[in-house]
Design a protein around this motif. Structure first.
Motif, PDB file in Angstrom:
ATOM      1  N   ILE A   1      18.367  69.372  58.724  1.00 17.18           N
ATOM      2  CA  ILE A   1      18.913  70.696  59.031  1.00 17.18           C
ATOM      3  C   ILE A   1      19.563  70.706  60.410  1.00 17.18           C
ATOM      4  O   ILE A   1      20.638  71.289  60.610  1.00 17.18           O
ATOM      5  CB  ILE A   1      17.804  71.763  58.946  1.00 17.18           C
ATOM      6  CG1 ILE A   1      17.314  71.885  57.499  1.00 17.18           C
ATOM      7  CG2 ILE A   1      18.292  73.106  59.467  1.00 17.18           C
ATOM      8  CD1 ILE A   1      16.072  72.742  57.331  1.00 17.18           C
ATOM      9  N   ALA A   2      18.935  70.028  61.366  1.00 19.28           N
ATOM     10  CA  ALA A   2      19.479  69.985  62.736  1.00 19.28           C
ATOM     11  C   ALA A   2      20.859  69.352  62.763  1.00 19.28           C
ATOM     12  O   ALA A   2      21.695  69.702  63.604  1.00 19.28           O
ATOM     13  CB  ALA A   2      18.522  69.228  63.647  1.00 19.28           C
ATOM     14  N   ALA A   3      21.120  68.420  61.847  1.00 24.61           N
ATOM     15  CA  ALA A   3      22.440  67.792  61.783  1.00 24.61           C
ATOM     16  C   ALA A   3      23.522  68.814  61.455  1.00 24.61           C
ATOM     17  O   ALA A   3      24.672  68.687  61.886  1.00 24.61           O
ATOM     18  CB  ALA A   3      22.436  66.672  60.744  1.00 24.61           C
ATOM     19  N   TRP A   4      23.163  69.841  60.676  1.00 23.54           N
ATOM     20  CA  TRP A   4      24.110  70.900  60.337  1.00 23.54           C
ATOM     21  C   TRP A   4      24.332  71.870  61.497  1.00 23.54           C
ATOM     22  O   TRP A   4      25.390  72.495  61.613  1.00 23.54           O
ATOM     23  CB  TRP A   4      23.584  71.691  59.131  1.00 23.54           C
ATOM     24  CG  TRP A   4      23.858  71.057  57.802  1.00 23.54           C
ATOM     25  CD1 TRP A   4      23.028  70.256  57.073  1.00 23.54           C
ATOM     26  CD2 TRP A   4      25.061  71.170  57.045  1.00 23.54           C
ATOM     27  NE1 TRP A   4      23.637  69.858  55.907  1.00 23.54           N
ATOM     28  CE2 TRP A   4      24.887  70.417  55.865  1.00 23.54           C
ATOM     29  CE3 TRP A   4      26.270  71.844  57.241  1.00 23.54           C
ATOM     30  CZ2 TRP A   4      25.878  70.306  54.892  1.00 23.54           C
ATOM     31  CZ3 TRP A   4      27.262  71.745  56.271  1.00 23.54           C
ATOM     32  CH2 TRP A   4      27.057  70.987  55.114  1.00 23.54           C
ATOM     33  N   VAL A   5      23.321  72.019  62.341  1.00 24.96           N
ATOM     34  CA  VAL A   5      23.334  73.059  63.368  1.00 24.96           C
ATOM     35  C   VAL A   5      24.323  72.767  64.493  1.00 24.96           C
ATOM     36  O   VAL A   5      25.067  73.637  64.937  1.00 24.96           O
ATOM     37  CB  VAL A   5      21.918  73.239  63.953  1.00 24.96           C
ATOM     38  CG1 VAL A   5      21.950  74.150  65.173  1.00 24.96           C
ATOM     39  CG2 VAL A   5      20.980  73.799  62.892  1.00 24.96           C
ATOM     40  N   SER A   6      24.326  71.530  64.959  1.00 26.60           N
ATOM     41  CA  SER A   6      25.038  71.204  66.193  1.00 26.60           C
ATOM     42  C   SER A   6      26.401  70.573  65.942  1.00 26.60           C
ATOM     43  O   SER A   6      26.506  69.556  65.251  1.00 26.60           O
ATOM     44  CB  SER A   6      24.192  70.254  67.041  1.00 26.60           C
ATOM     45  OG  SER A   6      24.907  69.811  68.176  1.00 26.60           O
ATOM     46  N   GLN A   7      27.427  71.182  66.512  1.00 25.71           N
ATOM     47  CA  GLN A   7      28.734  70.528  66.597  1.00 25.71           C
ATOM     48  C   GLN A   7      28.714  69.727  67.899  1.00 25.71           C
ATOM     49  O   GLN A   7      29.116  70.212  68.952  1.00 25.71           O
ATOM     50  CB  GLN A   7      29.860  71.555  66.588  1.00 25.71           C
ATOM     51  CG  GLN A   7      29.952  72.345  65.297  1.00 25.71           C
ATOM     52  CD  GLN A   7      31.098  73.334  65.299  1.00 25.71           C
ATOM     53  OE1 GLN A   7      31.897  73.374  66.228  1.00 25.71           O
ATOM     54  NE2 GLN A   7      31.170  74.140  64.264  1.00 25.71           N
ATOM     55  N   GLN A   8      28.223  68.513  67.806  1.00 21.89           N
ATOM     56  CA  GLN A   8      27.861  67.736  68.988  1.00 21.89           C
ATOM     57  C   GLN A   8      29.004  67.625  69.989  1.00 21.89           C
ATOM     58  O   GLN A   8      30.148  67.390  69.615  1.00 21.89           O
ATOM     59  CB  GLN A   8      27.414  66.337  68.560  1.00 21.89           C
ATOM     60  CG  GLN A   8      26.589  65.615  69.595  1.00 21.89           C
ATOM     61  CD  GLN A   8      26.030  64.312  69.049  1.00 21.89           C
ATOM     62  OE1 GLN A   8      26.548  63.250  69.338  1.00 21.89           O
ATOM     63  NE2 GLN A   8      24.983  64.399  68.249  1.00 21.89           N
ATOM     64  N   SER A   9      28.669  67.812  71.249  1.00 24.15           N
ATOM     65  CA  SER A   9      29.573  67.716  72.409  1.00 24.15           C
ATOM     66  C   SER A   9      30.456  68.954  72.588  1.00 24.15           C
ATOM     67  O   SER A   9      31.206  69.036  73.563  1.00 24.15           O
ATOM     68  CB  SER A   9      30.452  66.466  72.344  1.00 24.15           C
ATOM     69  OG  SER A   9      29.680  65.288  72.302  1.00 24.15           O
ATOM     70  N   SER A  10      30.395  69.928  71.647  1.00 22.18           N
ATOM     71  CA  SER A  10      31.162  71.161  71.833  1.00 22.18           C
ATOM     72  C   SER A  10      30.426  72.081  72.812  1.00 22.18           C
ATOM     73  O   SER A  10      29.214  71.982  72.983  1.00 22.18           O
ATOM     74  CB  SER A  10      31.361  71.879  70.490  1.00 22.18           C
ATOM     75  OG  SER A  10      30.115  72.286  69.954  1.00 22.18           O
ATOM     76  N   ARG A  11      31.155  72.981  73.450  1.00 22.78           N
ATOM     77  CA  ARG A  11      30.551  73.900  74.420  1.00 22.78           C
ATOM     78  C   ARG A  11      29.897  75.081  73.696  1.00 22.78           C
ATOM     79  O   ARG A  11      30.483  75.640  72.772  1.00 22.78           O
ATOM     80  CB  ARG A  11      31.605  74.398  75.411  1.00 22.78           C
ATOM     81  CG  ARG A  11      32.053  73.322  76.397  1.00 22.78           C
ATOM     82  CD  ARG A  11      33.171  73.836  77.301  1.00 22.78           C
ATOM     83  NE  ARG A  11      33.434  72.920  78.392  1.00 22.78           N
ATOM     84  CZ  ARG A  11      34.185  71.827  78.298  1.00 22.78           C
ATOM     85  NH1 ARG A  11      34.728  71.500  77.124  1.00 22.78           N
ATOM     86  NH2 ARG A  11      34.381  71.037  79.340  1.00 22.78           N
ATOM     87  N   ILE A  12      28.688  75.446  74.140  1.00 20.69           N
ATOM     88  CA  ILE A  12      27.988  76.598  73.573  1.00 20.69           C
ATOM     89  C   ILE A  12      27.527  77.503  74.710  1.00 20.69           C
ATOM     90  O   ILE A  12      27.373  77.055  75.858  1.00 20.69           O
ATOM     91  CB  ILE A  12      26.780  76.177  72.710  1.00 20.69           C
ATOM     92  CG1 ILE A  12      25.775  75.356  73.534  1.00 20.69           C
ATOM     93  CG2 ILE A  12      27.235  75.393  71.484  1.00 20.69           C
ATOM     94  CD1 ILE A  12      24.495  75.023  72.769  1.00 20.69           C
TER      95      ILE A  12
END
Length: 217
Positions: free
Chosen positions: A138-149
């Protein structure tokens, strides 16, 4: 606790007394020695024995490093998984020359692997993805890795939302998630030595075998 100044850290040092590494003790296949060292690191129960630093360069030639976990290795190379939109994946798409570093400080050892990163097949990725704990999937779906939040709360609320969505069924593989295999063009073994006379050996791949050289510390 007193603040540590730059003058203080200049004097921080220790002797490396874990033992030496001699040419006569080296196997012809570097993976045999890597497997031995990794097994010893795992048996010692050090934190994250499979942690490795992955070094890439961006389009301007600026280097970046980050820690990931090794998930598989064999004669074809070393495998890790990541978001395909991440900084590291973007770097690899432009320049797939990669360096890996395993820092096993407890044993006064480090291993450096140099090679080229190639995308894993869909079958390999799917198989590994569904072997992960469900929360990790599920965590793989959550994060657009390296994008700003804006805040951590963005991630936490999205995780809870998806956890509810996938409560009963299987978590599908995200299209933006995959893996890389880093080939072994060269692999260097470093063993700390007394008086800074460290032992370094590098294996470099030849057409049919491996060439082994001792390097000065």
């Amino acid at each position: 606790m007193p603040n540590q100044s730059s003058s203080d850290i200049a004097d921080l040092r220790r002797e490396y007394t874990q033992g030496g590494l001699r040419r006569k003790d080296l196997p012809e296949d570097p993976l045999a020695l890597f497997e031995l060292w990794l097994k010893q690191a795992c048996n010692a129960q050090i934190p994250d024995p499979t942690a490795m630093s992955v070094a890439t360069v961006d389009e301007q030639g600026r280097p970046y490093q980050r820690i990931v976990l090794l998930k598989h290795y064999d004669e074809k190379g070393f495998v890790f998984y990541t978001n395909l939109g991440s900084r590291k994946a973007q770097h690899i798409s432009h320049n797939n020359n990669v360096s890996l570093l395993f820092p096993w400080h407890v044993f006064d050892r480090q291993v450096i692997v140099s090679g080229k990163a190639e995308r894993m097949s869909s079958m390999e990725v799917v198989k590994y993805f569904h072997s992960r704990p469900k929360d990790s999937q599920i965590a793989a779906w959550v994060s657009q890795q390296s994008s700003r939040i804006s805040t951590r709360g963005v991630l936490e609320s999205k995780f809870l939302e998806l956890k509810q969505k996938f409560l009963q069924g299987e978590v599908p593989l995200p299209s933006f998630w995959g893996g890389f295999r880093v080939s072994i063009d060269a692999i260097e073994f470093w063993q700390g030595g007394v008086n800074r006379l460290h032992d370094r050996f590098i294996y470099q791949r030849t057409e049919n075998n491996w060439n082994i050289d001792r390097l000065a510390p």
